[in-house]
Design an enzyme around this catalytic site. Structure first.
Site, PDB file in Angstrom:
ATOM      1  CD  GLU A 161      -4.396  17.611 -15.839  1.00 44.97           C
ATOM      2  OE1 GLU A 161      -3.327  16.884 -15.489  1.00 44.97           O
ATOM      3  OE2 GLU A 161      -4.873  17.795 -16.883  1.00 44.97           O
TER       4      GLU A 161
ATOM      5  CE  LYS B 267      -1.411  14.379 -13.982  1.00 43.08           C
ATOM      6  NZ  LYS B 267      -1.682  14.721 -15.063  1.00 43.08           N
TER       7      LYS B 267
ATOM      8  CG  HIS C 242      -0.956  13.566 -25.825  1.00 45.84           C
ATOM      9  ND1 HIS C 242      -1.490  14.283 -24.643  1.00 45.84           N
ATOM     10  CD2 HIS C 242       0.345  13.203 -25.293  1.00 45.84           C
ATOM     11  CE1 HIS C 242      -0.606  14.396 -23.598  1.00 45.84           C
ATOM     12  NE2 HIS C 242       0.662  13.617 -23.998  1.00 45.84           N
TER      13      HIS C 242
ATOM     14  CG  HIS D 235       6.112  13.176 -24.539  1.00 39.80           C
ATOM     15  ND1 HIS D 235       4.946  13.197 -24.967  1.00 39.80           N
ATOM     16  CD2 HIS D 235       6.186  14.063 -23.515  1.00 39.80           C
ATOM     17  CE1 HIS D 235       4.034  14.094 -24.301  1.00 39.80           C
ATOM     18  NE2 HIS D 235       5.019  14.676 -23.035  1.00 39.80           N
TER      19      HIS D 235
ATOM     20  CG  ASN E   9      -2.485  18.808 -20.555  1.00 38.11           C
ATOM     21  OD1 ASN E   9      -1.873  17.892 -21.064  1.00 38.11           O
ATOM     22  ND2 ASN E   9      -2.933  18.920 -19.656  1.00 38.11           N
TER      23      ASN E   9
ATOM     24  CD  GLU F 199       6.896  17.907 -21.782  1.00 30.63           C
ATOM     25  OE1 GLU F 199       6.350  18.955 -21.332  1.00 30.63           O
ATOM     26  OE2 GLU F 199       6.490  16.858 -21.891  1.00 30.63           O
TER      27      GLU F 199
ATOM     28  CE  LYS G 178       4.646  18.276 -13.355  1.00 28.64           C
ATOM     29  NZ  LYS G 178       4.843  17.134 -14.304  1.00 28.64           N
TER      30      LYS G 178
ATOM     31  NE  ARG H 239      -4.117  -2.070   2.004  1.00 23.91           N
ATOM     32  CZ  ARG H 239      -3.770  -2.948   2.914  1.00 23.91           C
ATOM     33  NH1 ARG H 239      -2.824  -3.135   3.976  1.00 23.91           N
ATOM     34  NH2 ARG H 239      -4.554  -4.085   2.707  1.00 23.91           N
TER      35      ARG H 239
ATOM     36  NE  ARG I  23      -0.435  17.912 -12.622  1.00 20.05           N
ATOM     37  CZ  ARG I  23       0.262  16.845 -11.958  1.00 20.05           C
ATOM     38  NH1 ARG I  23      -0.018  16.903 -10.430  1.00 20.05           N
ATOM     39  NH2 ARG I  23       1.252  16.144 -12.373  1.00 20.05           N
TER      40      ARG I  23
ATOM     41  CG  HIS J 270       1.471  17.970 -23.890  1.00 19.09           C
ATOM     42  ND1 HIS J 270       2.258  18.984 -23.556  1.00 19.09           N
ATOM     43  CD2 HIS J 270       1.996  16.885 -23.228  1.00 19.09           C
ATOM     44  CE1 HIS J 270       3.508  18.723 -22.946  1.00 19.09           C
ATOM     45  NE2 HIS J 270       3.192  17.406 -22.791  1.00 19.09           N
TER      46      HIS J 270
HETATM   47  N1  LIG Z   1       4.723  11.356 -14.315  1.00 21.02           N
HETATM   48  C1  LIG Z   1       4.765  12.546 -15.272  1.00 21.02           C
HETATM   49  O1  LIG Z   1       4.160  13.807 -14.813  1.00 21.02           O
HETATM   50  C2  LIG Z   1       5.227  12.580 -16.730  1.00 21.02           C
HETATM   51  C3  LIG Z   1       5.521  13.481 -17.716  1.00 21.02           C
HETATM   52  C4  LIG Z   1       6.022  13.513 -18.732  1.00 21.02           C
HETATM   53  C5  LIG Z   1       6.498  12.488 -19.187  1.00 21.02           C
HETATM   54  N2  LIG Z   1       6.282  11.209 -18.428  1.00 21.02           N
HETATM   55  C6  LIG Z   1       6.350   9.893 -18.993  1.00 21.02           C
HETATM   56  O2  LIG Z   1       7.962   9.884 -19.119  1.00 21.02           O
HETATM   57  C7  LIG Z   1       8.409   8.956 -20.014  1.00 21.02           C
HETATM   58  C8  LIG Z   1       9.331   9.643 -21.058  1.00 21.02           C
HETATM   59  O3  LIG Z   1      10.555   9.960 -20.493  1.00 21.02           O
HETATM   60  P1  LIG Z   1      11.841   9.988 -21.100  1.00 21.02           P
HETATM   61  O4  LIG Z   1      11.770  10.756 -22.222  1.00 21.02           O
HETATM   62  O5  LIG Z   1      12.848  10.155 -20.053  1.00 21.02           O
HETATM   63  O6  LIG Z   1      11.744   8.334 -21.519  1.00 21.02           O
HETATM   64  P2  LIG Z   1      12.603   7.269 -21.155  1.00 21.02           P
HETATM   65  O7  LIG Z   1      12.969   7.096 -19.728  1.00 21.02           O
HETATM   66  O8  LIG Z   1      12.111   6.205 -21.924  1.00 21.02           O
HETATM   67  O9  LIG Z   1      14.361   7.598 -21.811  1.00 21.02           O
HETATM   68  C9  LIG Z   1      14.532   7.840 -22.927  1.00 21.02           C
HETATM   69  C10 LIG Z   1      15.635   7.063 -23.444  1.00 21.02           C
HETATM   70  O10 LIG Z   1      16.840   7.568 -22.882  1.00 21.02           O
HETATM   71  C11 LIG Z   1      17.645   6.505 -22.273  1.00 21.02           C
HETATM   72  N3  LIG Z   1      18.372   7.186 -21.083  1.00 21.02           N
HETATM   73  C12 LIG Z   1      18.028   7.571 -20.105  1.00 21.02           C
HETATM   74  N4  LIG Z   1      18.920   8.115 -19.354  1.00 21.02           N
HETATM   75  C13 LIG Z   1      20.010   8.350 -20.050  1.00 21.02           C
HETATM   76  C14 LIG Z   1      21.174   8.799 -20.234  1.00 21.02           C
HETATM   77  N5  LIG Z   1      21.639   9.403 -18.698  1.00 21.02           N
HETATM   78  N6  LIG Z   1      22.301   8.667 -20.895  1.00 21.02           N
HETATM   79  C15 LIG Z   1      21.961   7.818 -21.892  1.00 21.02           C
HETATM   80  N7  LIG Z   1      20.547   7.409 -22.293  1.00 21.02           N
HETATM   81  C16 LIG Z   1      19.829   7.509 -21.280  1.00 21.02           C
HETATM   82  C17 LIG Z   1      16.627   5.403 -21.679  1.00 21.02           C
HETATM   83  O11 LIG Z   1      17.043   4.193 -21.340  1.00 21.02           O
HETATM   84  C18 LIG Z   1      15.624   5.613 -23.129  1.00 21.02           C
HETATM   85  O12 LIG Z   1      16.049   4.793 -24.148  1.00 21.02           O
HETATM   86  C19 LIG Z   1       6.700   8.553 -20.738  1.00 21.02           C
HETATM   87  O13 LIG Z   1       6.630   7.311 -20.401  1.00 21.02           O
HETATM   88  C20 LIG Z   1       5.955   9.442 -20.227  1.00 21.02           C
HETATM   89  O14 LIG Z   1       4.763   9.288 -20.139  1.00 21.02           O
HETATM   90  C21 LIG Z   1       5.628  11.512 -17.275  1.00 21.02           C
HETATM   91 ZN   LIG Z   2       4.819  16.198 -21.849  1.00 17.80          ZN
END
Ligand SMILES: NC(=O)c1ccc[n+]([C@@H]2O[C@H](COP(=O)([O-])OP(=O)(O)OC[C@H]3O[C@@H](n4cnc5c(N)ncnc54)[C@H](O)[C@@H]3O)[C@@H](O)[C@H]2O)c1
Ligand SMILES: [Zn+2]
Length: 359
Positions: free
Chosen positions: A231, A139, A246, A259, A239, A181, A221, A118, A235, A242
């Site tokens: 949200e 999130k 998306h 992304h 977006n 971002e 943020k 939990r 919040r 976005h």
């Molecule tokens: N929770 C939230 O508020 C929120 C907000 C925005 C995005 N997200 C989520 O975040 C995710 C995207 O995050 P991301 O872009 O970091 O993707 P990711 O975590 O998949 O990383 C992108 C790539 O970079 C590689 N990588 C990571 N760190 C590295 C480093 N230091 N050196 C070399 N390679 C490295 C990873 O292995 C991967 O292949 C999505 O799932 C999205 O939904 C969440």
């Molecule tokens: Zn985003």
């Protein structure tokens, strides 16, 4: 090292940001944890897992779990495997999970932390620029085959430890993604910062500049989610860009562009709508040049069809009673949410596509 405190409904937590923090983790982690599980992906593991394990070894027994790199690991299968790992290594209520990686790992390991027993403590150790966005705000989620982030919760970390040195190994496309971002946060909050970014080139970014941009992004943020954690109102501003992003990601298939790259293209459409329909005077020309200079994949716009985008935007979470809502800007740092007629969206999208393809 710099720090920001983020307030949440459950507790306040600190975001620490600096160079080489991964070598000094014991200094930042509260004592008294019975054990620690570091969750990471197969790419980040090779670069940083050893450093992190060594640095934690004085704090408590350390276990590790590695999932394949890539968005497809934000799945029910990996979630279940990680829960198995938690059980296997006997994590208890006083154990700590560390999410070492980008947003994918942050969301996945955060969701594991929020549900195992939990909920147990977890720390975000972001290793991508994009994760300045995902590591703050609470999130956490995994994907369902029918849609992104459909299974999740709100669950804040006890700390965010951002070692800026880990950005050195990021490929160019991930730097672009992160800055999609970052520039969104600048557009939402600070005209001077936005103009400064527009003048810069990502390939010439200094570590100090990067640290400052990430810090500012986190502050924007944090200040928004502190006022509206779930949200209900502002919040939604996060977006910005976005709604189209998306739709593009879903249409092209996830992974085709990152992304943040999709967000950067979405921001261009946001500017077009703000200027053409609402009389704003956003610096769209300067923004287009910035996108070009930094090799953002703006040409994806020539591969999409406005009618299909519209269909996808009808599924956007801001769509209410079948009306498509957009976050637009009156001017830089002045966002609002507004409903846009579908006919106008189609027209502006076609115009933008023509501009981009040079017609
Ligand atoms: N929770 C939230 O508020 C929120 C907000 C925005 C995005 N997200 C989520 O975040 C995710 C995207 O995050 P991301 O872009 O970091 O993707 P990711 O975590 O998949 O990383 C992108 C790539 O970079 C590689 N990588 C990571 N760190 C590295 C480093 N230091 N050196 C070399 N390679 C490295 C990873 O292995 C991967 O292949 C999505 O799932 C999205 O939904 C969440
Ligand atoms: Zn985003």
């Amino acid at each position: 090292m710099a720090s920001v405190t983020v307030r949440s409904s459950s507790h306040d937590y600190e975001v620490l940001i600096g160079k080489g923090l991964r070598h000094h983790l014991v200094e930042f982690i509260s004592s008294g944890y019975t054990s620690i599980l570091v969750i990471t992906d197969s790419t980040v593991k090779d670069y940083y897992l050893q450093d992190v394990k060594e640095s934690l070894s004085e704090a408590a027994p350390v276990f590790t779990a590695v999932v394949p790199a890539g968005e497809s690991s934000k799945s029910m299968v990996r979630y279940e495997e990680l829960l198995d790992s938690c059980v296997d290594v006997k994590l208890d209520r006083k154990s700590l999970i560390i999410a070492l990686g980008g947003g994918m790992i942050g969301d996945l390991a955060g969701f594991v932390s929020s549900t195992y027993l939990r909920g147990i403590d977890y720390i975000q150790m972001p290793t991508t620029i994009l994760a300045h966005d995902s590591s703050v705000g609470g999130k956490v989620a995994i994907n369902h085959p029918k849609g992104k982030n459909l299974i999740g919760s709100f669950y804040h970390p006890v700390k965010v430890i951002y070692d800026i040195e880990t950005m050195e190994t990021l490929p160019e496309s991930e730097i672009r993604s992160g800055y999609g971002e970052v520039i969104k946060h600048a557009f939402l909050s600070d005209e001077d910062w936005a103009h400064r970014l527009l003048k810069g080139k990502l390939s010439e970014l200094s570590v100090n500049q990067l640290e400052s941009d990430i810090m500012k992004g986190i502050q924007v943020k944090a200040s928004i989610v502190e006022k509206d954690e779930r949200e209900a109102g502002i919040r939604k501003y996060l977006n910005l860009g976005h709604t189209l992003a998306h739709a593009i990601e879903a249409e092209l298939g996830y992974g085709e562009i990152t992304h943040g790259e999709a967000v950067a293209v979405g921001l261009l459409f946001m500017m077009k709508l703000s200027n053409e329909l609402k009389g704003a005077q956003l610096p769209i020309q300067a923004y287009k040049e910035w996108l070009d200079n930094n090799n953002y994949p703006v040409s994806v716009l020539t591969r999409i069809r406005p009618d299909r985008m519209l269909e996808r935007m009808r599924l956007d979470k801001k769509t209410l009673r079948r009306k498509i809502n957009f976050v637009l800007l009156h001017e830089l740092s002045d966002p609002y949410v507004v409903e846009i007629e579908e006919a106008q969206l189609l027209e502006q999208m076609s115009l933008l596509i023509n501009e981009v393809s040079g017609e």
